[in-house]
Write a protein that holds these residues in place. Structure first.
Motif, PDB file in Angstrom:
ATOM      1  N   ASP A 161     -30.749 -41.880  49.782  1.00  0.00           N
ATOM      2  CA  ASP A 161     -30.324 -43.143  50.371  1.00  0.00           C
ATOM      3  C   ASP A 161     -29.194 -43.810  49.602  1.00  0.00           C
ATOM      4  O   ASP A 161     -28.837 -44.941  49.846  1.00  0.00           O
ATOM      5  N   GLU A 162     -28.575 -43.110  48.631  1.00  0.00           N
ATOM      6  CA  GLU A 162     -27.478 -43.732  47.916  1.00  0.00           C
ATOM      7  C   GLU A 162     -26.532 -42.679  47.368  1.00  0.00           C
ATOM      8  O   GLU A 162     -26.900 -41.550  47.115  1.00  0.00           O
ATOM      9  N   ALA A 163     -25.251 -43.089  47.210  1.00  0.00           N
ATOM     10  CA  ALA A 163     -24.248 -42.196  46.643  1.00  0.00           C
ATOM     11  C   ALA A 163     -24.095 -42.530  45.167  1.00  0.00           C
ATOM     12  O   ALA A 163     -24.032 -43.687  44.781  1.00  0.00           O
ATOM     13  N   LYS A 164     -24.062 -41.484  44.359  1.00  0.00           N
ATOM     14  CA  LYS A 164     -23.951 -41.666  42.920  1.00  0.00           C
ATOM     15  C   LYS A 164     -22.499 -41.496  42.475  1.00  0.00           C
ATOM     16  O   LYS A 164     -21.738 -40.745  43.059  1.00  0.00           O
ATOM     17  N   ALA A 165     -22.123 -42.155  41.396  1.00  0.00           N
ATOM     18  CA  ALA A 165     -20.774 -42.052  40.844  1.00  0.00           C
ATOM     19  C   ALA A 165     -20.868 -41.937  39.342  1.00  0.00           C
ATOM     20  O   ALA A 165     -21.869 -42.309  38.739  1.00  0.00           O
ATOM     21  N   PRO A 166     -19.827 -41.391  38.685  1.00  0.00           N
ATOM     22  CA  PRO A 166     -19.833 -41.317  37.232  1.00  0.00           C
ATOM     23  C   PRO A 166     -19.943 -42.713  36.632  1.00  0.00           C
ATOM     24  O   PRO A 166     -19.532 -43.697  37.238  1.00  0.00           O
ATOM     25  N   GLU A 167     -20.481 -42.770  35.431  1.00  0.00           N
ATOM     26  CA  GLU A 167     -20.637 -44.060  34.775  1.00  0.00           C
ATOM     27  C   GLU A 167     -19.281 -44.725  34.604  1.00  0.00           C
ATOM     28  O   GLU A 167     -18.319 -44.111  34.139  1.00  0.00           O
ATOM     29  N   GLY A 168     -19.186 -45.988  34.990  1.00  0.00           N
ATOM     30  CA  GLY A 168     -17.921 -46.717  34.883  1.00  0.00           C
ATOM     31  C   GLY A 168     -17.167 -46.771  36.190  1.00  0.00           C
ATOM     32  O   GLY A 168     -16.310 -47.635  36.387  1.00  0.00           O
ATOM     33  N   ASP A 169     -17.447 -45.865  37.114  1.00  0.00           N
ATOM     34  CA  ASP A 169     -16.816 -45.885  38.428  1.00  0.00           C
ATOM     35  C   ASP A 169     -17.658 -46.712  39.386  1.00  0.00           C
ATOM     36  O   ASP A 169     -18.888 -46.740  39.297  1.00  0.00           O
ATOM     37  N   VAL A 170     -17.003 -47.383  40.307  1.00  0.00           N
ATOM     38  CA  VAL A 170     -17.678 -48.190  41.310  1.00  0.00           C
ATOM     39  C   VAL A 170     -17.489 -47.548  42.671  1.00  0.00           C
ATOM     40  O   VAL A 170     -16.384 -47.140  43.036  1.00  0.00           O
ATOM     41  N   VAL A 171     -18.575 -47.438  43.413  1.00  0.00           N
ATOM     42  CA  VAL A 171     -18.513 -46.879  44.762  1.00  0.00           C
ATOM     43  C   VAL A 171     -18.330 -48.010  45.752  1.00  0.00           C
ATOM     44  O   VAL A 171     -19.089 -48.988  45.745  1.00  0.00           O
ATOM     45  N   VAL A 172     -17.307 -47.896  46.592  1.00  0.00           N
ATOM     46  CA  VAL A 172     -17.043 -48.909  47.614  1.00  0.00           C
ATOM     47  C   VAL A 172     -16.992 -48.246  48.979  1.00  0.00           C
ATOM     48  O   VAL A 172     -16.609 -47.081  49.103  1.00  0.00           O
ATOM     49  N   GLU A 173     -17.388 -48.977  50.010  1.00  0.00           N
ATOM     50  CA  GLU A 173     -17.316 -48.481  51.381  1.00  0.00           C
ATOM     51  C   GLU A 173     -15.929 -48.784  51.938  1.00  0.00           C
ATOM     52  O   GLU A 173     -15.498 -49.942  51.958  1.00  0.00           O
ATOM     53  N   ILE A 174     -15.227 -47.737  52.387  1.00  0.00           N
ATOM     54  CA  ILE A 174     -13.878 -47.903  52.924  1.00  0.00           C
ATOM     55  C   ILE A 174     -13.862 -47.428  54.371  1.00  0.00           C
ATOM     56  O   ILE A 174     -14.383 -46.345  54.681  1.00  0.00           O
ATOM     57  N   PRO A 175     -13.269 -48.190  55.296  1.00  0.00           N
ATOM     58  CA  PRO A 175     -13.169 -47.761  56.699  1.00  0.00           C
ATOM     59  C   PRO A 175     -12.447 -46.422  56.809  1.00  0.00           C
ATOM     60  O   PRO A 175     -11.448 -46.183  56.111  1.00  0.00           O
ATOM     61  N   LEU A 176     -12.946 -45.556  57.673  1.00  0.00           N
ATOM     62  CA  LEU A 176     -12.356 -44.224  57.821  1.00  0.00           C
ATOM     63  C   LEU A 176     -10.887 -44.299  58.204  1.00  0.00           C
ATOM     64  O   LEU A 176     -10.079 -43.463  57.797  1.00  0.00           O
TER      65      LEU A 176
END
Length: 312
Positions: free
Chosen positions: A22-37
């Motif tokens: 239920d979630e996307a993981k990212a390297p430590e220090g990176d932020v995951v954001v939702e971007i329109p296709l």
């Protein structure tokens, strides 16, 4: 010019860890954001093909059930965001009817972005010869360019990487020999029609490398010679054509003669012309798909024959 970034890539498992459903993981220090296709577009010159094949269907099904488990990696530009890693996931999200995709945004210059794009995509299991060839060339050019760049943070000129050293870096990080990397890059000299034949396994890798030394006019003549002879060059034939071509002593007629020679492995082979076979297969079928289907049908026929003989 964007500030240059140092990149150290590991495997996707190392980068993203064990992402929950239920979630996307990212390297430590990176932020995951939702971007329109609609704000995302392919990396310029991206060599990796995005196909609506069986693997894509599985990706779409997975996204519909679990969502996107691995964020795409993108960089901002004047037209939105350029995809560095995640072209297939982006396309799958479009098919699945999603409006956004989770992304990690990194501000990278052209060379750093190219290296990241190549390294992340080369981790895929199935890679076509053309994809590997262009990826190696793009990464090699980026590394060479970095060696000639002025470090914008210190104002110092970095050590210039010679061609041999650049090749060694690409080879080591790809798990290939320097010679093999050079041979792949040679394929980028093939015209699109010949490159497609290599991808479809109609022309083997080794003959293709030899044919890459032909100039564009000679490659055009070769295509016509293959159509005339209804044959693809073996390694020995490709080597002979290359030697004559480099001395400008080959013509299309000469290629016709060479390709019309009976190959040792063809002595006991039954062949069908493409026009004959295509009548019985969908237009989208490649020669490899037609061959696999024919073999499967013959195996089924052979099994029926054996069963019939056992009943007699």
């Amino acid at each position: 010019m964007k500030e240059r970034a140092n990149i150290q890539l590991t495997s996707y498992d190392d980068i993203f860890g064990g992402a929950k459903a239920d979630e996307a993981k990212a390297p430590e220090g990176d932020v995951v954001v939702e971007i329109p296709l609609g704000e995302l577009h392919a990396f310029e010159g991206h060599p990796f093909k995005v196909k609506d094949d069986e693997d894509m269907a599985k990706t779409v099904e997975s996204i519909q059930e679990f969502g996107v488990l691995q964020p795409a990696i993108v960089r901002p530009d004047g037209d939105g965001y350029e995809i560095l890693s995640g072209h297939r996931r982006h396309h799958a999200c479009e098919i699945a009817g999603l409006e956004t995709i989770p992304c990690i945004v990194r501000d990278l210059d052209d060379d750093a972005a190219t290296i990241l794009m190549v390294d992340s995509n080369l981790q895929r299991e199935e890679i076509l010869p053309s994809e590997r060839a262009w990826a190696f060339k793009m990464k090699l050019d980026a590394i060479k360019h970095q060696g000639n760049r002025v470090d914008l943070t210190s104002g110092q000129v970095g050590p210039k990487l010679d061609s041999r050293r650049s090749n060694a870096i690409v080879a080591e990080e790809a798990g290939e020999s320097v010679k093999q990397v050079q041979r792949y890059i040679r394929l980028t000299n093939l015209c699109p029609e010949l490159m497609d034949m290599v991808d479809d396994k109609r022309i083997a890798f080794n003959p293709a490398v030899e044919l890459s030394f032909l100039n564009p006019t000679q490659q055009k003549d070769l295509l016509e010679a293959m159509e005339y002879s209804q044959a693809f060059p073996s390694l020995s034939q490709a080597q002979r054509i290359k030697v004559l071509a480099l001395d400008n002593k080959i013509t299309q007629e000469g290629m016709n003669i060479i390709l019309s020679e009976e190959k040792k492995q063809d002595v006991d082979r039954v062949t069908f012309k493409n026009d004959v076979l295509k009548k019985y297969f969908p237009k989208s079928y490649t020669p490899k798909q037609m061959e696999d289907t024919i073999i499967k049908l013959l195996e089924q026929w052979q099994k029926k024959q054996r069963n019939r003989d056992n009943c007699l």
